[in-house]
Design an enzyme around this catalytic site. Sequence first.
Site, PDB file in Angstrom:
ATOM      1  N   ASN A 179       0.825  -1.204   0.000  1.00  6.80           N
ATOM      2  CA  ASN A 179       0.000   0.000   0.000  1.00  6.80           C
ATOM      3  C   ASN A 179       0.862   1.259   0.000  1.00  6.80           C
ATOM      4  O   ASN A 179       0.561   2.234  -0.695  1.00  6.80           O
ATOM      5  CB  ASN A 179      -0.935  -0.003   1.205  1.00  6.80           C
ATOM      6  CG  ASN A 179      -1.972  -1.106   1.128  1.00  6.80           C
ATOM      7  OD1 ASN A 179      -2.356  -1.535   0.046  1.00  6.80           O
ATOM      8  ND2 ASN A 179      -2.419  -1.583   2.271  1.00  6.80           N
ATOM      9  N   HIS A 237      -0.881  -7.558   5.569  1.00 10.13           N
ATOM     10  CA  HIS A 237      -2.007  -7.739   6.488  1.00 10.13           C
ATOM     11  C   HIS A 237      -1.566  -8.469   7.754  1.00 10.13           C
ATOM     12  O   HIS A 237      -2.318  -9.278   8.308  1.00 10.13           O
ATOM     13  CB  HIS A 237      -3.171  -8.456   5.813  1.00 10.13           C
ATOM     14  CG  HIS A 237      -3.851  -7.628   4.771  1.00 10.13           C
ATOM     15  ND1 HIS A 237      -4.865  -8.095   3.977  1.00 10.13           N
ATOM     16  CD2 HIS A 237      -3.655  -6.338   4.370  1.00 10.13           C
ATOM     17  CE1 HIS A 237      -5.264  -7.156   3.155  1.00 10.13           C
ATOM     18  NE2 HIS A 237      -4.535  -6.070   3.371  1.00 10.13           N
ATOM     19  N   TYR A 246       0.440  -8.966  -2.947  1.00  8.50           N
ATOM     20  CA  TYR A 246       0.861  -7.660  -2.447  1.00  8.50           C
ATOM     21  C   TYR A 246       2.358  -7.437  -2.685  1.00  8.50           C
ATOM     22  O   TYR A 246       2.788  -6.330  -3.005  1.00  8.50           O
ATOM     23  CB  TYR A 246       0.540  -7.531  -0.955  1.00  8.50           C
ATOM     24  CG  TYR A 246      -0.913  -7.237  -0.678  1.00  8.50           C
ATOM     25  CD1 TYR A 246      -1.389  -5.936  -0.662  1.00  8.50           C
ATOM     26  CD2 TYR A 246      -1.817  -8.266  -0.427  1.00  8.50           C
ATOM     27  CE1 TYR A 246      -2.720  -5.660  -0.405  1.00  8.50           C
ATOM     28  CE2 TYR A 246      -3.152  -8.012  -0.176  1.00  8.50           C
ATOM     29  CZ  TYR A 246      -3.601  -6.700  -0.160  1.00  8.50           C
ATOM     30  OH  TYR A 246      -4.927  -6.433   0.086  1.00  8.50           O
TER      31      TYR A 246
END
Length: 748
Positions: A179, A237, A246
């Site tokens: 992210n 996560h 990811y």
Amino acid sequence: MTAAGSGAAAFDVLRATAFDLLTGGGADVSDPVHAGPLARLSEAAGGALASLSPGTLWPDLPPEGRPGNVTGSYGRLRRIATAWATPGTAQHGDDSVVARVVDALDVLHERHYNERLPETGNWWFWEIGTPAHLSRLCVLLGDRLGPARLDAYLAAVDRFCPDADRRAGNPRASESGANRADKASIVAFRGIAGRGADKLALARDGLSDVRDGGLRSVFRHVESGDGFYRDGSFIQHECVAYTGSYGLSLLVAVAEALALLNGSPWQVSDPDLPVLLDAVERSYAPFVHDGLLMDTVRGRAATRQAFSDAVAGHGLIGAVLLLARSAPEPYAGRFEELAKGWIERGRARPYLEHADVPETRRAVAVLRDGSVEAVPGPVGHFVFPSMDRVVHRRPTWSFAVSLSSRRIAAYEAINGENLHGWYTGDGMTYLYTSDLGQFGADFWPTVDPYRLPGTTVDDRERENLSFRAHCPPGAWAGGAVLDGRYGAAVMELDSEGASLRARKSWFFLDTAVVALGSGITGSDGRRVVTVVENRATEARPHVGDGWAHLPGVAGYVLDGAQCAVETRTGRWRDINAGDDTGGAFEPVTRRYASLWIDHGVDPVNASYAYTVLPGAARERTRRYCGRRPVRVAANTAELQAVRARGLLAAVFWAAGAVEGIAVDAPCVVIVRRARGRVVVAVADPSRTVDVVTIGFDRPLRGLVRADGTVTARTGRAPVVSVKLGGSLGASHTFELSASEPRSPRCDR
């Protein structure tokens, strides 16, 4: 700092770089190799234009109250704008095309994505998905937007993705891992589109997390939470093994940001950049088999119909080739060699038949460069203790195991994805041979989710998963590796929502994988089975006396197995109903051959043992069954061990002894004897043991090599102590000799 203060020429160069990155820039459109990607781009853009309705956008993506559809709409507009900006397409330079794109952007901005709107639904669409497309659209369209529109669109990006550091909708949440990288890339494109020096500085500094002193830098090893671990693991996560999802997004985003800023006043110069560069071979390459990025590290992303293991592999190839443009040597050359090998071996989905123009341009340059050698895939045994993953690789096959524990989730199911992923982390095994279509091509919607290879399960029915990441309570998951060649892995099975318990182990040799199970116990009135194989194949299995063979896949040596062939039909929508990833409703069908061991109803201390011979022919399997070159030395709830020529591998669930070695604490031990030397690897997958003492029943005269955790008393009754506390599941290796060495050395 203003753009002028930074030098207008610098921004001109940056926009040219960004344009090249998005369109392929100077690709020779007369070169026949570009005909395919140009045609695909033209066709996709043409189809999107044909179904685009003025004022209402796309009927199949109604944006009202659907942020995922807003992101999807921006994505289609980006595809059209890319075609308009790319020489050689049917839409290139067409004023009517750009006019329709701008009109649609106005609709989206006025009604569905502007700085005055609150976030609703999934934050990701607002803060990453949509601004990723919009920031690139602003670069592609440039002056065709005009100052007012450009400022308005960039204001929306600034509202929802002002920097890479914080969650706009929840400022207390600090971004990490993929992210953070995605947001840094967005801010970089936004800075180029708006000629903002401050934004480019935020993009650069966001990658390194300058704001918080590097705490969540994507270039730093982490000890908990999201990011790269020193053992090569990648987690997102907090508890999910996500190298191929990811982790892939992170690598793509960082490669883009580095390429954009390279050579500019905002070039990334973080001294920890080698952490990411080293990860290409350390973290990613072990999970790439002939161009396929293994599902064992892709989590819920494996259930995305449009994102198969081959598609993910293409993403990795593109990222590594792009990274080579800005990486120093020897990384740049090595990345090109790796990518060339993946492309040439990627027969399941040929790269050049699917790559976009920019990716094709970079790939062709490497493929045509005779000085770039296509390197083979890595060979060896790889343990990733921090994410409970193991992969064993040989020149023609790979075998991976998905483990789980109280540290690492057995599955993650959120946003409507991975609805049937109940058992994917319960010891599921992934065998890759020359049969490259196994886990792509509609495997996940058609395979029986209650019968995944390698798992021990009961026969209950389960409900769809929703917004859950499940970490089982067991401490045992991981394994040991000896000299990068042999391995032993283990997992303590504590079945979710059931009484079923089992102790499972795998032993990895040169040509075989041996699987043992013990202590298999359940009391819920259900039948329990262990699934040896469940293969999507048109081949017919042959079952012999104590063995079975599946052409093109493997031989299997086992007693009492049952076999079946069935045709199964399923729908991608049944396993993934995500807003932007949901699968099709149309049914798909595949044929499966399965092998399993039946433990009966409510078993008590049941067990199993089977050997997989990847790629073995039928006759070799039959001979192997007769000779049994690998022997099961123990298979109880306290001890599981196998003996091969010169090698003993054992899982001690408690203190115990087997065939010449004894330990005083739980651990995994691999011992190899050759040419008067004894090489030993020991690990603690449970992470509960401080020191283990290993005794040998043969005289050993000296310690040849060891690390600082090892102390030895040699002689007639040699004893070696290994400090395991704090090693986080890593293997400790030492070597002993039958004669006194001149000068022991320490490997650190």
